[in-house]
Design an enzyme around this catalytic site. Sequence first.
Site, short mmCIF file in Angstrom:
data_model
loop_
_atom_site.label_atom_id
_atom_site.label_comp_id
_atom_site.label_asym_id
_atom_site.label_seq_id
_atom_site.Cartn_x
_atom_site.Cartn_y
_atom_site.Cartn_z
N VAL A 141 0.80 -1.22 0.00
CA VAL A 141 0.00 0.00 0.00
C VAL A 141 0.84 1.27 0.00
CG1 VAL A 141 -2.04 -1.04 1.04
CG2 VAL A 141 -0.23 -0.13 2.51
N ASN A 167 -6.66 -0.06 7.24
CA ASN A 167 -6.27 -0.75 8.46
C ASN A 167 -4.78 -1.06 8.54
OD1 ASN A 167 -6.81 -2.70 10.82
ND2 ASN A 167 -6.01 -4.08 9.26
N SER A 220 -5.22 5.63 16.34
CA SER A 220 -4.71 5.14 17.62
C SER A 220 -4.74 6.24 18.66
CB SER A 220 -3.28 4.63 17.45
OG SER A 220 -2.67 4.39 18.69
N TYR A 233 5.49 6.45 14.66
CA TYR A 233 4.13 5.91 14.68
C TYR A 233 3.13 6.93 15.20
CZ TYR A 233 0.35 2.59 15.50
OH TYR A 233 -0.86 1.94 15.48
N SER A 236 2.48 9.75 12.68
CA SER A 236 1.64 9.34 11.55
C SER A 236 0.19 9.12 11.98
CB SER A 236 2.21 8.07 10.90
OG SER A 236 2.27 7.01 11.83
#
Length: 367
Positions: A141, A167, A220, A233, A236
């Site tokens: 992706v 996802n 998240s 992480y 993003s």
Amino acid sequence: MATPYTTPPQRDSWFAPLSIDLIVKVFKTTFFHPFVAWIIPLCFRAQNMYWDAPPMLVSIAWAALITLLWIAGVINDRLAFGLPRLVDLSEEVIVITGGASGLGLLIAEVYGMRGATVAVLDIEDMENGEARGVTYYKCDVTDKEQIAWVAAQVEKDLGTPTVLINNAAIVIGKPLLSLTFPEIERSIATNLLSHFYTLKTFLPAMARSECGGTVVTVSSVIGTTGAAQLTDYAASKAAVSALHRSLAAELRESHPQIRTVLVTPGQLSTPLFYGVQTPNSFFAPVVEPVDVAKEVIAAIDNGRNAAIAMPLYARWIDWYTVLPTGLQAVARKLAGVDTAMKSFVGRKGAKSGGEGGEKREPLIQAF
């Protein structure tokens, strides 16, 4: 062959499964439910208690308050999310990125068994080999050209996609000073840029359809709180949440037939999170993928916009940023959010989908 990690510790106490989420769930289905609240004054009346008796008056006042709060919640949801779209699973084509394992695979299998048409896009082979009603497409992706090619194949094989579930994500779990530039670029490309690529590829067809569609974004709580060893992480995921909210605002104006669902979970119970220690199992319990999947599936089935956050603290996490900075520091210390990744293992040694055969960062669905 030796496993890349040791057996996880087992629960050693009878109260370990107890959490604030379980307590709140029990209260919501008992004392804080309008139906149950009105049963109490009815029981008093069945005992021939007078209407002006203090227990009767208190129980009626409580039932009326709970009912008003329930009505207010319904009105709030209607104002926030609008009317639902009509969903016919036999006509839906669901595209799930990162759907070869974990949360994505669970959602794919449920919809496949229920008769929907499902396309899974993942660089890894499907964990179960195959699933009923699910078509697997090998796709990185982070590659715009691969996504475009796979989108054409999905349209040809299955039909025009109506549901897109973004996802796929990776977590590297290193301090910033230990991250290499290629690792940073890969992390940002997978966790953020891939959302732009899939949206730009699949969204135009939904926009042209009178029936609309649904876009699901898996973000998240770390995007709000941040955490040590998760700089790439967290950055993003914060961007993904902002992307989703901005996109939802645009679609409300230009294409109101398209629904949007933002999923903001805490730590998921998956081998891909192996080694991460839960800071507090009572206030921050590990989330089971099946619970998240149930909420996502319900939102898609009902054709509604939604904001899904679990466990309980995830629904209130935005208030963390309102706290004075001193209290934020205390909260972080008490929660242990910056020490949880010290024991991180993840799923190591997965082969890359690229031609070089290099090792790939551990793949996750949500954090």
